[in-house]
Scaffold this motif. Structure first.
Motif, mmCIF file in Angstrom:
data_model
loop_
_atom_site.group_PDB
_atom_site.id
_atom_site.type_symbol
_atom_site.label_atom_id
_atom_site.label_comp_id
_atom_site.label_asym_id
_atom_site.label_seq_id
_atom_site.Cartn_x
_atom_site.Cartn_y
_atom_site.Cartn_z
ATOM 1 N N ARG A 1 -81.411 -34.811 -9.153
ATOM 2 C CA ARG A 1 -81.972 -34.497 -7.836
ATOM 3 C C ARG A 1 -81.026 -33.631 -7.000
ATOM 4 N N ARG A 2 -79.727 -33.875 -7.127
ATOM 5 C CA ARG A 2 -78.731 -33.099 -6.373
ATOM 6 C C ARG A 2 -77.684 -32.583 -7.345
ATOM 7 N N LEU A 3 -77.389 -31.281 -7.257
ATOM 8 C CA LEU A 3 -76.452 -30.657 -8.191
ATOM 9 C C LEU A 3 -75.522 -29.709 -7.441
ATOM 10 N N LYS A 4 -74.208 -29.907 -7.636
ATOM 11 C CA LYS A 4 -73.200 -29.023 -7.052
ATOM 12 C C LYS A 4 -72.387 -28.401 -8.188
ATOM 13 N N ILE A 5 -72.395 -27.079 -8.271
ATOM 14 C CA ILE A 5 -71.657 -26.335 -9.292
ATOM 15 C C ILE A 5 -70.606 -25.503 -8.574
ATOM 16 N N LYS A 6 -69.335 -25.854 -8.791
ATOM 17 C CA LYS A 6 -68.249 -25.231 -8.036
ATOM 18 C C LYS A 6 -67.268 -24.526 -8.967
ATOM 19 N N SER A 7 -66.412 -23.696 -8.336
ATOM 20 C CA SER A 7 -65.344 -22.983 -9.032
ATOM 21 C C SER A 7 -65.896 -22.242 -10.242
ATOM 22 N N PHE A 8 -65.366 -22.534 -11.446
ATOM 23 C CA PHE A 8 -65.730 -21.754 -12.624
ATOM 24 C C PHE A 8 -66.772 -22.439 -13.509
ATOM 25 N N PHE A 9 -67.431 -23.475 -12.997
ATOM 26 C CA PHE A 9 -68.389 -24.153 -13.867
ATOM 27 C C PHE A 9 -69.635 -23.307 -14.120
ATOM 28 N N LEU A 10 -70.029 -22.470 -13.178
ATOM 29 C CA LEU A 10 -71.164 -21.579 -13.421
ATOM 30 C C LEU A 10 -70.834 -20.596 -14.538
ATOM 31 N N GLN A 11 -69.585 -20.133 -14.577
ATOM 32 C CA GLN A 11 -69.165 -19.249 -15.663
ATOM 33 C C GLN A 11 -69.220 -19.975 -17.002
ATOM 34 N N TYR A 12 -68.850 -21.249 -17.001
ATOM 35 C CA TYR A 12 -68.931 -22.060 -18.219
ATOM 36 C C TYR A 12 -70.380 -22.188 -18.681
ATOM 37 N N LEU A 13 -71.292 -22.448 -17.754
ATOM 38 C CA LEU A 13 -72.706 -22.575 -18.110
ATOM 39 C C LEU A 13 -73.293 -21.259 -18.593
ATOM 40 N N ALA A 14 -72.723 -20.140 -18.161
ATOM 41 C CA ALA A 14 -73.266 -18.823 -18.505
ATOM 42 C C ALA A 14 -72.986 -18.420 -19.944
ATOM 43 N N PHE A 15 -72.124 -19.157 -20.631
ATOM 44 C CA PHE A 15 -71.802 -18.793 -22.014
ATOM 45 C C PHE A 15 -72.960 -19.114 -22.949
ATOM 46 N N GLY A 16 -73.109 -18.254 -23.926
ATOM 47 C CA GLY A 16 -74.186 -18.411 -24.891
ATOM 48 C C GLY A 16 -75.401 -17.600 -24.488
ATOM 49 N N ASP A 17 -76.381 -17.570 -25.365
ATOM 50 C CA ASP A 17 -77.609 -16.835 -25.084
ATOM 51 C C ASP A 17 -78.431 -17.560 -24.032
ATOM 52 N N LEU A 18 -78.822 -16.840 -23.003
ATOM 53 C CA LEU A 18 -79.627 -17.425 -21.951
ATOM 54 C C LEU A 18 -81.082 -17.510 -22.394
#
Length: 403
Positions: free
Chosen positions: A251-268
Motif C-alpha cells: 500500500r505504501r512504498l518509498k524508494i530512496k537513494s540508489f534503489f531505483l537504479q537497482y530495480l532498473a537492472f534487467g529487461d523492463l
C-alpha cells in the motif's frame, strides 16, 4: 490533614503517571509517603537514558540501574538502555542475564559509542520477546539458538553479524510483522523470508535485496547506498519483476537513494504479472538524466491504478541529459492516472526531462487536487513554465515553494 488525591488514584493511573517520568524522577517519589515507597519498584516499563542524569557520571548511572533492578518487584515488560558514553560491558551482561530470567517482552539496547557490544548468549534465550531493538552490537548466538518464537518487531542498526545468523533470526521468528535493517556489517546480500511481515525498512550498502514469502507486506521503505552501474551486470531477468512479485498487497512504498537504479537492472517488461492494485502512496528518488531510471519510475506509476499520493525527489547527477526522455513521456500521454490527487516534487533544477515529467503528470491526472513543486534553487523561469502546462484536472492547484 488534606486529602491526598494522588495517592488514592487507581493503581493503573499511578503507574501511567510514573511511566511518563524519567527513572530518576520516578524513584524520587518513593520519599513522598509510605504509600509511594514501593510503587516504582513495581513499574513494568523501565527506561534508562540520558534523561536520568544531567551529568556524565557513568558510575552513578550504573548504580541507579543496579538499584532499580535489585529492588524491583514483579514482571519487567520493557527495558530500554541508552547512553551517550560507553558503559561497562560486564554491567550490561549482568543486566541482560537478570532480564532473561524475568520473561522480558520488549528490550532496547542503544550503545552510542565504542566498539560493537557483543550480546551475551542469554539474550537469545529470551523467548518471550515481542519487540527487540539493538544498536551497535555484535551478534553471535549459540548454536542452540532457534529464533525468537514470540517476536513481532525487530529493529537492528549498525549491527555486526554473519548472513546465516540474520537468516535464522528472520526465518525462525515466525510471528515477525515489523523489520528495520540499517547498515549491517557482514551482510552484503539481504534475503528476507517472513510470511507474516507487514512493515519493512531497509537502509544500507547491500548488493542484492531479495524477498521471499512476503505476501503480507503493506509498507516498504528501501534506500541503498552506492552506485550499481559497475557493481551489477544487467541480464534478461528484471530486478523489478523479481522484487514486486512478492508484494501483491503493498500500500505504501518509498524508494530512496540508489534503489531505483537497482530495480532498473534487467529487461523492463511491458507490465507486471499482477498490477499493484493496493498501492496508494509512492515516494521515489529519481535521477532524471538516466533514461532507465525514468523508464522504471513510469513503469511503477503505470502499474499502480490506485495511486493517490506521489512524492518525487530529484537527485543531482552530472550525467548527460538523455534526449529520448521527451519521446518516452510522449508515448505515455494516454496513460491516465485516474486516482492521483496529491503530487510533491522537490529538488528539481528545471531541465527538460523534469519539466516533461511534470507536464505528463499534470495532463494525465483528471482528479488531481494539488501539485507542490520545490526547486533545488531559485528559478523564476520554472514558475512561468509550470503555469503554461495543460492540466487534466480543472481543480488542480500548483503550489511553488521557494528553496
Amino acid at each position: 490533614m488534606a486529602l491526598d488525591r494522588i495517592s488514592n488514584l487507581p493503581s493503573d493511573v499511578v503507574e501511567n503517571i510514573l511511566s511518563r517520568l524519567s527513572i530518576k524522577e520516578a524513584v524520587s517519589t518513593s520519599v513522598l509517603s509510605s504509600n509511594w515507597r514501593y510503587k516504582t519498584a513495581m513499574l513494568p516499563h523501565l527506561v534508562f537514558d540520558n534523561r536520568c542524569f544531567s551529568n556524565k557520571n557513568l558510575t552513578t548511572f550504573e548504580n541507579i540501574v543496579n538499584q532499580v533492578l535489585l529492588l524491583h518487584i514483579g514482571p519487567i515488560n520493557t527495558f530500554k538502555l541508552s547512553h551517550r558514553d560507553r558503559l561497562a560491558t560486564s554491567d550490561i551482561d549482568r543486566w541482560i542475564l537478570h532480564l532473561s530470567r524475568n520473561a522480558i517482552e520488549e528490550f532496547i539496547l542503544d550503545i552510542w559509542q565504542g566498539d560493537p557490544y557483543k550480546a551475551p548468549s542469554c539474550l537469545f534465550s529470551c523467548q518471550d520477546l515481542v519487540h527487540l531493538e539493538l544498536y551497535n552490537c555484535l551478534l553471535k548466538p549459540p548454536s542452540t539458538f532457534k529464533g525468537f518464537k514470540s517476536l513481532r518487531s525487530l529493529d537492528i542498526r549498525w549491527i555486526t553479524l554473519a548472513s546465516d545468523v540474520f537468516d535464522k533470526m528472520i526465518v525462525c521468528s515466525p510471528l515477525l510483522e515489523e523489520l528495520t535493517v540499517v547498515y549491517i556489517d557482514g551482510l552484503t546480500r539481504l534475503k528476507i523470508d517472513a510470511p507474516n511481515l507487514q512493515y519493512l525498512k531497509v537502509n544500507g550498502d547491500f548488493e542484492n535485496v531479495s524477498l521471499e514469502n512476503t505476501l503480507n507486506l503493506v509498507e516498504v521503505s528501501i534506500a541503498l547506498d552506492g552506485s550499481y552501474d559497475q557493481r551489477l551486470v544487467p541480464g534478461n531477468c528484471s530486478n523489478l519483476v523479481k522484487f514486486f512479485v512478492h508484494l501483491p498487497h503493498i500500500r505504501r512504498l518509498k524508494i530512496k537513494s540508489f534503489f531505483l537504479q537497482y530495480l532498473a537492472f534487467g529487461d523492463l517488461p511491458e507490465k507486471l504479472p499482477e498490477p499493484l492494485l493496493s498501492l496508494n502512496y509512492l515516494s521515489l528518488s529519481i535521477r532524471f538524466k538516466h533514461l532507465k531510471e525514468l523508464l522504471t519510475a513510469l513503469f511503477l506509476i503505470r502499474n499502480s491504478p490506485s495511486l493517490k499520493v506521489l512524492s518525487i525527489s530529484a537527485e543531482e547527477d552530472q550525467a548527460v541529459l538523455v534526449e529520448e526522455a521527451k519521446y518516452l513521456l510522449d508515448d505515455n500521454e494516454n496513460c491516465l492516472l485516474n486516482q492521483l490527487q496529491i503530487v510533491t516534487i522537490i529538488g528539481v533544477s528545471g531541465v527538460e526531462t523534469e519539466l516533461d515529467f511534470i507536464r505528463f503528470l499534470l495532463s494525465n491526472a483528471p482528479v488531481l487536487k494539488r501539485m507542490t513543486v520545490k526547486p533545488a534553487s531559485m528559478n523564476g523561469e520554472l514558475v512561468k513554465k509550470l503555469l503554461q502546462f495543460r492540466r487534466g484536472s480543472a481543480f488542480a492547484e500548483i503550489i511553488y515553494m521557494d528553496p
